[in-house]
Enzyme design. Sequence first.
Site, short mmCIF file in Angstrom:
data_model
loop_
_atom_site.label_atom_id
_atom_site.label_comp_id
_atom_site.label_asym_id
_atom_site.label_seq_id
_atom_site.Cartn_x
_atom_site.Cartn_y
_atom_site.Cartn_z
N LEU A 51 -3.15 -106.32 23.37
CA LEU A 51 -3.52 -105.82 24.69
C LEU A 51 -2.97 -104.42 24.93
O LEU A 51 -1.82 -104.12 24.58
CB LEU A 51 -2.95 -106.78 25.75
N HIS A 52 -3.77 -103.57 25.52
CA HIS A 52 -3.32 -102.23 25.91
C HIS A 52 -4.18 -101.73 27.06
O HIS A 52 -5.38 -101.93 27.09
CB HIS A 52 -3.33 -101.26 24.74
#
Length: 195
Positions: free
Chosen positions: A150-151
């Site tokens: 996730l980013h």
Amino acid sequence: MTQPPAEPPAEASPVEPAEGFAGDPDGFGRLWTPHRMAYVQGEHKPADAEAGSCPFCRAPGRSDADGLVVRRGEHVFAVLNLFPYNPGHLMVCPYRHVSAYVDLDAAELAEFTAFTRAAVRTLTAASAPAGFNLGMNQGEVAGAGIAAHLHQHVVPRWQGDANFLPVVGRTKAMPELLEDTRARLAAAWVTDATG
């Protein structure tokens, strides 16, 4: 009557004339950006979804300068995008190798949100953008280049920053080196009680 000083001889142009090149000229100028080939060929993208091959898992283990880490928190960190859309393009990532926003625990989620807010405030203080694009691409089909970790993208925007280069030449002119951007934003990081 005195003569004006003679002009120095013209130096040879550093630009190689195109007349001798192969093919027919098309009238377009070229802005060569060979560094983009690394992105096109997938350099630094994980070979699989495992944490060991993930650049977002490796970055925090490096020095801030080598990993392009702007700020570290307890659960998340802010890192520059290696192939930025605009100068100052940051990403907020959890340390934990998790792919979905809904899988963040309460502490990670709180710091993730606080870091995103702090990134916007920092970029505002450091470079006065006119706006921002904030976003997460969840899954490869949604456009995530690295879907396994996730980013959140925090992209500063300025009026006219999308000039003809991205539209016509699929090229983005970046006026600052990543190392300089990282150092400037790390020094300007805006903190409050939650970030």
